[in-house]
Design a protein around this motif. Structure first.
Motif, PDB file in Angstrom:
ATOM      1  N   ALA A 190     -16.819 -10.079   8.284  1.00  0.00           N
ATOM      2  CA  ALA A 190     -16.468  -9.755   9.493  1.00  0.00           C
ATOM      3  C   ALA A 190     -14.928  -9.632   9.763  1.00  0.00           C
ATOM      4  CB  ALA A 190     -16.957 -10.643  10.409  1.00  0.00           C
ATOM      5  N   ALA A 191     -14.204 -10.869   8.974  1.00  0.00           N
ATOM      6  CA  ALA A 191     -12.841 -11.009   9.213  1.00  0.00           C
ATOM      7  C   ALA A 191     -12.133  -9.766   8.686  1.00  0.00           C
ATOM      8  CB  ALA A 191     -12.265 -12.334   8.511  1.00  0.00           C
ATOM      9  N   GLN A 192     -12.563  -9.371   7.276  1.00  0.00           N
ATOM     10  CA  GLN A 192     -11.924  -8.422   6.422  1.00  0.00           C
ATOM     11  C   GLN A 192     -12.171  -7.133   7.045  1.00  0.00           C
ATOM     12  OE1 GLN A 192     -12.384  -8.838   2.167  1.00  0.00           O
ATOM     13  NE2 GLN A 192     -12.099  -6.593   2.037  1.00  0.00           N
ATOM     14  N   TRP A 193     -13.347  -6.904   7.620  1.00  0.00           N
ATOM     15  CA  TRP A 193     -13.464  -5.717   8.612  1.00  0.00           C
ATOM     16  C   TRP A 193     -12.228  -5.526   9.637  1.00  0.00           C
ATOM     17  CZ3 TRP A 193     -17.744  -2.226   8.951  1.00  0.00           C
ATOM     18  CH2 TRP A 193     -17.645  -1.159  10.077  1.00  0.00           C
ATOM     19  N   HIS A 194     -12.086  -6.557  10.217  1.00  0.00           N
ATOM     20  CA  HIS A 194     -11.002  -6.567  11.283  1.00  0.00           C
ATOM     21  C   HIS A 194      -9.378  -6.210  10.792  1.00  0.00           C
ATOM     22  CE1 HIS A 194     -14.699  -7.322  13.565  1.00  0.00           C
ATOM     23  NE2 HIS A 194     -14.018  -6.892  14.624  1.00  0.00           N
ATOM     24  N   MET A 195      -9.275  -7.100   9.532  1.00  0.00           N
ATOM     25  CA  MET A 195      -8.281  -7.089   8.911  1.00  0.00           C
ATOM     26  C   MET A 195      -7.671  -5.293   8.498  1.00  0.00           C
ATOM     27  SD  MET A 195      -7.707 -10.112   6.369  1.00  0.00           S
ATOM     28  CE  MET A 195      -9.021 -11.032   6.243  1.00  0.00           C
ATOM     29  N   GLU A 196      -9.053  -4.945   8.347  1.00  0.00           N
ATOM     30  CA  GLU A 196      -8.786  -3.393   7.622  1.00  0.00           C
ATOM     31  C   GLU A 196      -8.280  -2.514   8.847  1.00  0.00           C
ATOM     32  OE1 GLU A 196      -8.694  -2.377   4.713  1.00  0.00           O
ATOM     33  OE2 GLU A 196      -9.955  -3.639   3.429  1.00  0.00           O
ATOM     34  N   ASP A 197      -8.871  -2.968  10.173  1.00  0.00           N
ATOM     35  CA  ASP A 197      -8.546  -2.325  11.077  1.00  0.00           C
ATOM     36  C   ASP A 197      -6.952  -2.308  11.586  1.00  0.00           C
ATOM     37  OD1 ASP A 197     -11.067  -0.899  11.835  1.00  0.00           O
ATOM     38  OD2 ASP A 197     -11.430  -2.824  13.437  1.00  0.00           O
ATOM     39  N   LEU A 198      -6.473  -3.743  11.324  1.00  0.00           N
ATOM     40  CA  LEU A 198      -5.166  -3.999  11.900  1.00  0.00           C
ATOM     41  C   LEU A 198      -4.238  -3.192  10.606  1.00  0.00           C
ATOM     42  CD1 LEU A 198      -5.624  -7.763  12.412  1.00  0.00           C
ATOM     43  CD2 LEU A 198      -4.949  -5.904  13.954  1.00  0.00           C
ATOM     44  N   ILE A 199      -4.591  -2.927   9.523  1.00  0.00           N
ATOM     45  CA  ILE A 199      -3.511  -2.400   8.451  1.00  0.00           C
ATOM     46  C   ILE A 199      -3.442  -0.920   8.806  1.00  0.00           C
ATOM     47  CG2 ILE A 199      -5.176  -2.134   6.430  1.00  0.00           C
ATOM     48  CD1 ILE A 199      -2.851  -3.847   4.954  1.00  0.00           C
ATOM     49  N   ARG A 200      -4.375  -0.528   9.272  1.00  0.00           N
ATOM     50  CA  ARG A 200      -4.179   1.040   9.693  1.00  0.00           C
ATOM     51  C   ARG A 200      -3.475   1.347  10.796  1.00  0.00           C
ATOM     52  NH1 ARG A 200      -8.140  -0.002   6.082  1.00  0.00           N
ATOM     53  NH2 ARG A 200      -9.033   1.517   4.844  1.00  0.00           N
ATOM     54  N   ASP A 201      -2.986   0.564  11.431  1.00  0.00           N
ATOM     55  CA  ASP A 201      -1.958   0.667  12.576  1.00  0.00           C
ATOM     56  C   ASP A 201      -0.666   1.414  11.931  1.00  0.00           C
ATOM     57  OD1 ASP A 201      -0.105   0.866  14.567  1.00  0.00           O
ATOM     58  OD2 ASP A 201      -0.225  -1.176  15.231  1.00  0.00           O
ATOM     59  N   PRO A 202      -0.606   2.712  12.273  1.00  0.00           N
ATOM     60  CA  PRO A 202       0.493   3.401  11.692  1.00  0.00           C
ATOM     61  C   PRO A 202       1.981   2.997  12.154  1.00  0.00           C
ATOM     62  CG  PRO A 202      -0.437   4.648  13.536  1.00  0.00           C
ATOM     63  CD  PRO A 202      -1.290   3.771  13.139  1.00  0.00           C
ATOM     64  N   GLU A 203       1.799   2.155  13.254  1.00  0.00           N
ATOM     65  CA  GLU A 203       3.302   1.542  13.449  1.00  0.00           C
ATOM     66  C   GLU A 203       3.373  -0.018  12.988  1.00  0.00           C
ATOM     67  OE1 GLU A 203       3.583   2.111  18.014  1.00  0.00           O
ATOM     68  OE2 GLU A 203       3.521   4.222  17.414  1.00  0.00           O
ATOM     69  N   ILE A 204       2.521  -0.416  12.019  1.00  0.00           N
ATOM     70  CA  ILE A 204       2.654  -1.821  11.726  1.00  0.00           C
ATOM     71  C   ILE A 204       3.965  -2.135  11.128  1.00  0.00           C
ATOM     72  CG2 ILE A 204       1.657  -1.410   9.662  1.00  0.00           C
ATOM     73  CD1 ILE A 204       0.177  -4.203  10.014  1.00  0.00           C
ATOM     74  N   ASP A 205       4.502  -3.169  11.381  1.00  0.00           N
ATOM     75  CA  ASP A 205       5.661  -3.702  10.731  1.00  0.00           C
ATOM     76  C   ASP A 205       5.485  -3.741   9.312  1.00  0.00           C
ATOM     77  OD1 ASP A 205       8.440  -5.035  10.822  1.00  0.00           O
ATOM     78  OD2 ASP A 205       7.305  -6.534   9.446  1.00  0.00           O
ATOM     79  N   PRO A 206       6.410  -3.184   8.301  1.00  0.00           N
ATOM     80  CA  PRO A 206       5.933  -3.261   6.775  1.00  0.00           C
ATOM     81  C   PRO A 206       5.757  -4.483   6.278  1.00  0.00           C
ATOM     82  CG  PRO A 206       7.663  -1.574   7.332  1.00  0.00           C
ATOM     83  CD  PRO A 206       7.582  -2.357   8.581  1.00  0.00           C
ATOM     84  N   GLN A 207       6.641  -5.392   6.791  1.00  0.00           N
ATOM     85  CA  GLN A 207       6.227  -6.920   6.188  1.00  0.00           C
ATOM     86  C   GLN A 207       5.092  -7.355   6.602  1.00  0.00           C
ATOM     87  OE1 GLN A 207       8.463  -8.447   3.878  1.00  0.00           O
ATOM     88  NE2 GLN A 207       6.506  -9.780   3.739  1.00  0.00           N
ATOM     89  N   GLU A 208       4.835  -7.101   7.962  1.00  0.00           N
ATOM     90  CA  GLU A 208       3.498  -7.807   8.409  1.00  0.00           C
ATOM     91  C   GLU A 208       2.350  -6.884   7.526  1.00  0.00           C
ATOM     92  OE1 GLU A 208       1.520  -7.475  12.674  1.00  0.00           O
ATOM     93  OE2 GLU A 208       3.646  -7.818  12.734  1.00  0.00           O
ATOM     94  N   GLY A 209       2.606  -5.630   7.288  1.00  0.00           N
ATOM     95  CA  GLY A 209       1.446  -4.990   6.460  1.00  0.00           C
ATOM     96  C   GLY A 209       1.299  -5.360   5.264  1.00  0.00           C
ATOM     97  N   MET A 210       2.525  -5.948   4.531  1.00  0.00           N
ATOM     98  CA  MET A 210       2.312  -6.248   3.238  1.00  0.00           C
ATOM     99  C   MET A 210       1.781  -7.909   3.312  1.00  0.00           C
ATOM    100  SD  MET A 210       2.450  -5.878  -0.005  1.00  0.00           S
ATOM    101  CE  MET A 210       3.417  -4.476   0.085  1.00  0.00           C
ATOM    102  N   THR A 211       2.090  -8.590   4.045  1.00  0.00           N
ATOM    103  CA  THR A 211       1.273  -9.733   4.202  1.00  0.00           C
ATOM    104  C   THR A 211      -0.020  -9.660   4.509  1.00  0.00           C
ATOM    105  OG1 THR A 211       3.414 -10.977   5.165  1.00  0.00           O
ATOM    106  CG2 THR A 211       1.331 -11.962   5.704  1.00  0.00           C
ATOM    107  N   LEU A 212      -0.674  -8.724   5.617  1.00  0.00           N
ATOM    108  CA  LEU A 212      -1.812  -8.304   5.732  1.00  0.00           C
ATOM    109  C   LEU A 212      -2.700  -8.035   4.496  1.00  0.00           C
ATOM    110  CD1 LEU A 212      -4.044  -8.630   7.717  1.00  0.00           C
ATOM    111  CD2 LEU A 212      -3.214  -6.341   8.618  1.00  0.00           C
ATOM    112  N   LYS A 213      -1.979  -7.163   3.428  1.00  0.00           N
ATOM    113  CA  LYS A 213      -2.611  -6.532   2.380  1.00  0.00           C
ATOM    114  C   LYS A 213      -2.894  -7.749   1.312  1.00  0.00           C
ATOM    115  CE  LYS A 213      -3.530  -3.622  -1.067  1.00  0.00           C
ATOM    116  NZ  LYS A 213      -4.047  -4.124  -2.104  1.00  0.00           N
TER     117      LYS A 213
END
Length: 200
Positions: free
Chosen positions: A49-72
């Motif tokens: 469940a948590a990973q499902w929602h992380m996968e949603d978050l990382i697909r935000d085209p406007e995500i901050d690159p550093q934030e995106g790498m941390t999430l990855k």
């Protein structure tokens, strides 16, 4: 009661519990006794469940690159935890059937029981979210109709997967199938086998 009749309500409970906060950082409110299969099933579905929602978050085209790498990196860690837990659940099944003598005609299944459990856990999330889409008040009638059709397919998959998993467990109990546990051995997670890591 079959195994899936026990597992499915646990998965549904997890999905309900997760959406009380809808936060990937929420504490896991596991109501079951540690070192039981129920506890591990709850943990398994919570990770999904948590990973499902992380996968949603990382697909935000406007995500901050550093934030995106941390999430990855967080998704990678979650994937490893998921794999480790699948192998732990398979250890439960190995222990359950360790005294069964396989028949001379016994065969090996294409996947272990716990990997079918993994698919069932994720299916519970798909069903919850597809039902949410089918009931969205801000969506078009076409969107809701498509979502309803997809939901019906997912419900059929759930029925088929539950039947197949319970049949596999019956076959293992009767010696018609044999089970082996192969560790995933993900080379990219190991600093001794990932060349990017061991060449540093």
């Amino acid at each position: 009661m079959t195994f899936t009749e026990k597992a499915w309500p646990i998965f549904e409970q997890v999905v309900r519990d997760y959406h009380k906060t809808d936060s990937i950082d929420a504490a896991v409110p596991n109501p079951f006794t540690p070192q039981t299969i129920e506890y591990d099933l709850y943990r398994k579905c919570w990770i999904d469940a948590a990973q499902w929602h992380m996968e949603d978050l990382i697909r935000d085209p406007e995500i901050d690159p550093q934030e995106g790498m941390t999430l990855k990196h967080r998704i990678d860690k979650s994937n490893q935890e998921r794999t480790d837990l699948v192998e732990l659940i398979d250890s439960y099944f190995l222990s359950l059937f360790h005294e069964v003598t396989p028949l001379p005609t016994a065969t090996i299944n294409t996947e272990t029981p716990a990997w079918a459990v993994d698919r069932l856990s994720i299916l519970s999330l798909k069903i919850w979210h597809m039902r949410e889409q089918a009931e969205r008040s801000d969506a078009s009638a076409d969107h809701k109709a498509r979502s309803e059709q997809r939901l019906n397919v997912l419900l059929e998959q759930k029925s088929d997967l539950c039947g197949a998993l319970d049949a596999l467990l019956d076959d293992l109990a009767a010696g018609r199938k044999v089970m082996k546990l192969y560790k995933q051995m993900k080379l990219y997670n190991d600093p001794e086998t990932n060349p990017v890591l061991y060449k540093k």
